[in-house]
Design an enzyme around this catalytic site. Structure first.
Site, PDB file in Angstrom:
ATOM      1  N   CYS A 126     -17.765  -9.409 -15.596  1.00  0.00           N
ATOM      2  CA  CYS A 126     -18.819  -8.908 -14.724  1.00  0.00           C
ATOM      3  C   CYS A 126     -20.167  -9.501 -15.123  1.00  0.00           C
ATOM      4  CB  CYS A 126     -18.908  -7.391 -14.799  1.00  0.00           C
ATOM      5  SG  CYS A 126     -17.390  -6.537 -14.383  1.00  0.00           S
ATOM      6  N   ARG A 148     -18.044 -16.436 -13.338  1.00  0.00           N
ATOM      7  CA  ARG A 148     -17.276 -15.435 -14.078  1.00  0.00           C
ATOM      8  C   ARG A 148     -16.215 -14.784 -13.197  1.00  0.00           C
ATOM      9  NH1 ARG A 148     -20.155 -12.201 -18.218  1.00  0.00           N
ATOM     10  NH2 ARG A 148     -21.648 -13.529 -19.259  1.00  0.00           N
ATOM     11  N   TRP A 155     -15.808  -7.064 -11.425  1.00  0.00           N
ATOM     12  CA  TRP A 155     -14.357  -7.209 -11.336  1.00  0.00           C
ATOM     13  C   TRP A 155     -13.781  -5.794 -11.440  1.00  0.00           C
ATOM     14  CZ3 TRP A 155     -10.996 -10.269  -9.480  1.00  0.00           C
ATOM     15  CH2 TRP A 155     -11.113 -11.661  -9.563  1.00  0.00           C
ATOM     16  N   ASN A 214     -20.521  -3.330 -17.683  1.00  0.00           N
ATOM     17  CA  ASN A 214     -19.379  -4.214 -17.934  1.00  0.00           C
ATOM     18  C   ASN A 214     -18.489  -3.561 -18.979  1.00  0.00           C
ATOM     19  OD1 ASN A 214     -20.679  -6.050 -16.337  1.00  0.00           O
ATOM     20  ND2 ASN A 214     -21.216  -7.461 -17.991  1.00  0.00           N
ATOM     21  N   GLY A 215     -17.174  -3.777 -18.885  1.00  0.00           N
ATOM     22  CA  GLY A 215     -16.262  -3.275 -19.899  1.00  0.00           C
ATOM     23  C   GLY A 215     -15.490  -2.057 -19.429  1.00  0.00           C
ATOM     24  N   GLU A 221       0.995 -19.855 -33.872  1.00  0.00           N
ATOM     25  CA  GLU A 221      -0.311 -20.088 -33.245  1.00  0.00           C
ATOM     26  C   GLU A 221      -1.391 -20.270 -34.310  1.00  0.00           C
ATOM     27  OE1 GLU A 221      -3.600 -20.209 -30.511  1.00  0.00           O
ATOM     28  OE2 GLU A 221      -1.533 -20.916 -30.561  1.00  0.00           O
ATOM     29  N   LYS A 261      -3.643 -23.596 -34.629  1.00  0.00           N
ATOM     30  CA  LYS A 261      -5.101 -23.586 -34.586  1.00  0.00           C
ATOM     31  C   LYS A 261      -5.688 -24.275 -35.821  1.00  0.00           C
ATOM     32  CE  LYS A 261      -6.247 -21.794 -30.759  1.00  0.00           C
ATOM     33  NZ  LYS A 261      -5.081 -22.489 -30.224  1.00  0.00           N
ATOM     34  N   GLU A 265      -5.248 -28.013 -35.445  1.00  0.00           N
ATOM     35  CA  GLU A 265      -6.099 -28.571 -34.403  1.00  0.00           C
ATOM     36  C   GLU A 265      -7.547 -28.728 -34.873  1.00  0.00           C
ATOM     37  OE1 GLU A 265      -4.512 -27.150 -30.067  1.00  0.00           O
ATOM     38  OE2 GLU A 265      -5.284 -25.577 -31.371  1.00  0.00           O
ATOM     39  N   HIS A 313      15.406 -20.291 -46.121  1.00  0.00           N
ATOM     40  CA  HIS A 313      16.223 -21.359 -45.554  1.00  0.00           C
ATOM     41  C   HIS A 313      15.471 -22.690 -45.534  1.00  0.00           C
ATOM     42  CE1 HIS A 313      19.405 -18.604 -44.259  1.00  0.00           C
ATOM     43  NE2 HIS A 313      18.420 -17.747 -44.030  1.00  0.00           N
ATOM     44  N   LYS A 367      -8.722 -31.203 -23.428  1.00  0.00           N
ATOM     45  CA  LYS A 367      -8.594 -29.845 -22.903  1.00  0.00           C
ATOM     46  C   LYS A 367      -7.418 -29.725 -21.955  1.00  0.00           C
ATOM     47  CE  LYS A 367      -9.808 -25.592 -22.568  1.00  0.00           C
ATOM     48  NZ  LYS A 367      -9.494 -24.723 -23.708  1.00  0.00           N
TER      49      LYS A 367
END
Length: 607
Positions: free
Chosen positions: A2, A27, A74, A98-99, A479, A483, A486, A502, A602
């Site tokens: 928002c 947004r 939103w 917002n939120g 992940e 990260k 990267e 293992h 990207k």
């Protein structure tokens, strides 16, 4: 996300507010509104849909006034319509928000019992009534706002205006961003420096827990104890661009901190927090009729899909095949007519994922895509899309897109469980309540940044790191390793903790950091056993867990990052944040290009 704009000015503000809101259109939103005070009268205009509808309304019914607040919304609590659009009023109070106010149902019942009448389905109206009640009790506008803020649970940004005081806007931040703009004889509030760029480049960013009293002559910032605090006033750089880093060093840092807000809006797009059910959104996949689901993606999106596999199989008892798209497209996977395919991509242009989608198209199965770009190629070629509401993600290494993808998988798993009869309405409601708390827990996780940064400085001195996790924390371990690779170029691997013996255990020595992602859940003791195996060989353990997990682990860890205690369903979403921050701060300590790591793009539009 928002948009909020507030102006205490010396010329009519309504047209200025609408122009500022246009700068936040990137947004996403589904309704908009403006409120002003003129000659002691509080008035507003609200419209469903795009800002052009609000502009048309204001052209026919203009608003005067030298003070005002505006909002693009939103929908979270309540459908997108004029009644639910902001600003909301209660007696002498106008508010935009917002939120998510997590304890709104409790507060609403309390206020209704005292005779307050609600006209909308929103959680925001609760805040307006709370402030109005405090003013009934004799509090000044500033005192009433502060008292109301102390009753709120959740992640929120607020701007509050009061009939009878045409020189005051109170703002507050607890999660979603909010900035104060400084002018000559006028002041501004905005949820992004971009919105304030036409007026000023002198910005003060609020921190979590701050609330601010804004007048034409200046502003004062307080914390939640009521003590006055000082925040840095700075020149905003590049606010004429579409996206601005704000007060963050890198886009990635900003995007990590945007997650409480974008998670909230993504979840609210699919779930009815007020009613405790799933919204009736269109989908080409009839979960009740299929007997198998194929998921395919690349990189971080693939790991989001791997978490989704656990959720679909656990809550909907729906078997899931998941593949890296570059393998899926060539292995000629047989697909029955009773199956469906779900693809995941931030950009919607990922070449291997798009090729896999086209393979499934030839096989004649229903196709849906989780995507952050609604007009992308994958979105156009799917039977339906599940949009993530992450907003533009500039950093090459995905952060907020990942947690929004996880949020959609969680919502879809709940829907699938209901449609397949494996979840009762009560069971689904319990999961939805847990999901509604995710933004607040994410905001709490962000407050651990100093602790995470300390660990990151240690990691920046090593060349190899191992990540371990079980169940949904296994994809999160992968992940974390991805990260770190990267961003910092440190070699890192993520493993299922049960696989340690293992092979990977051969790597353990006194120089090898082992990062263990392990909330205290039903299989925590199994992970503790694996940590003991690492400790026995001198490994340096970094344990990311909650208070109970830290107490039960009883190991001399290299470091422990104590997370809030969260429901099991949302743990992968919340625990993603320290994993991201750890990689980010390690890279910053090493001086690498965080937003544009070497050799990466990207959107990967080639094989």
């Amino acid at each position: 996300m928002c948009g909020i704009v507030g102006i205490v000015g010396h010329t009519p503000v309504a047209p200025l507010i609408v122009d500022a809101l246009k700068r936040l259109e990137y947004r996403g939103y589904d309704s908009a509104g403006v409120a002003t005070i003129e000659d002691g009268r509080l008035d507003r205009r609200r419209a469903e849909g795009k800002l052009v509808n609000l502009e048309k309304l204001l052209h026919g019914e203009p608003l005067g006034g030298l003070i005002g607040i505006g909002h693009t919304r939103w929908a979270t609590h309540g459908v997108p319509n004029e009644t639910n659009a902001h600003p909301h009023f209660s007696e002498d109070v106008a508010i935009v928000h917002n939120g998510i106010i997590e304890n709104f149902a409790e507060l609403r019942a309390e206020l209704e019992a005292e005779g307050f009448h609600f006209t909308s389905q929103t959680d925001t109206e609760v805040v307006a009534h709370l402030v109005a009640r405090e003013m009934r009790r004799g509090g000044s506008p500033q005192e009433a706002a502060f008292a109301a803020l102390k009753r709120l649970n959740g992640a929120f940004a607020l701007a509050i205006m009061f009939r009878g005081d045409e020189d005051l806007i109170v703002g507050a931040r607890n999660g979603p961003p909010l900035a104060v703009g400084h002018g000559e004889g006028e002041m501004y509030l905005g949820s992004d420096a971009i919105a304030l760029a036409p007026f000023t480049d002198s910005i003060t960013y609020l921190e979590d827990g701050d609330w601010v009293v804004v007048r034409r002559s200046g502003m004062e910032i307080f914390d939640m104890s009521g003590s006055k605090v000082e925040r840095l006033r700075q020149q905003s750089i590049g606010t004429n661009l579409l996206v601005d880093k704000g007060n963050h060093r890198h886009f990635m840092e900003k995007e990590i901190h945007e997650q409480p807000e974008v998670i909230a809006h993504t979840l609210a797009h699919y779930l009815d927090f007020a009613g405790g059910g799933v919204k009736a959104f269109d989908t080409p996949i009839d979960f009740a009729r299929i007997d198998r689901l194929a998921i395919s993606a690349c990189g971080t999106a693939y790991l989001a899909g791997l978490v989704g596999k656990y959720w679909f199989e656990r809550y909907a008892r729906l078997p899931v095949d998941i593949d890296i798209a570059s393998e899926f497209r060539y292995r000629e996977m047989p697909l029955s007519k009773a199956s469906a395919a779900l693809f995941v991509s931030q950009s919607g242009e990922t070449a291997d994922t798009l090729a896999s989608l086209r393979y499934c198209r030839k096989e004649g199965v229903p196709i849906a895509t989780i995507v952050n770009v609604r007009d992308s190629t994958m979105a156009r070629e799917s039977d339906g899309i599940f949009p993530t509401l992450a907003g533009p993600e500039i950093g090459v290494a995905s952060t907020k897109a990942f947690t929004c993808q996880l949020s959609i998988f969680a919502a879809l798993a709940v829907r699938a469980g209901l449609e397949r009869g494996t979840l009762s309405p009560e069971g689904a409601g319990s999961l939805i309540r847990a999901l509604s708390e995710t933004p607040r827990y994410a905001a709490q996780a962000l407050k651990l940044e100093d602790r995470v940064e300390k660990v990151a400085r240690e990691l920046s001195q090593v060349r190899h790191v191992l990540y371990l996790g079980r169940d949904t924390n296994y994809p999160l371990a992968m992940e974390g390793a991805l990260k770190l690779k990267e961003l910092s170029y440190i070699h890192a691997e993520g493993y299922a903790a049960g696989e340690l013996k293992h092979g990977p255990i051969a790597l353990i020595d006194k120089q090898m950091p082992v990062i263990v992602v392990a909330p205290c859940d039903r299989i925590f003791e199994k992970t503790v056993s694996n940590m003991q195996e690492v400790a026995a060989r001198g490994g340096r353990i970094v344990l990311i867990t909650d208070e109970e997990g830290a107490a039960r682990a009883s190991l001399d860890s290299f470091e422990t990052i104590i997370m809030p205690t969260v429901p099991e369903l949302i743990a992968p979403i919340v625990y993603a944040l320290p994993v991201q921050m750890l990689a980010y701060h390690t890279a910053v300590a090493m001086g690498t290009d965080v937003d544009q790591p070497r050799n990466l793009a990207k959107s990967v539009t080639v094989e």
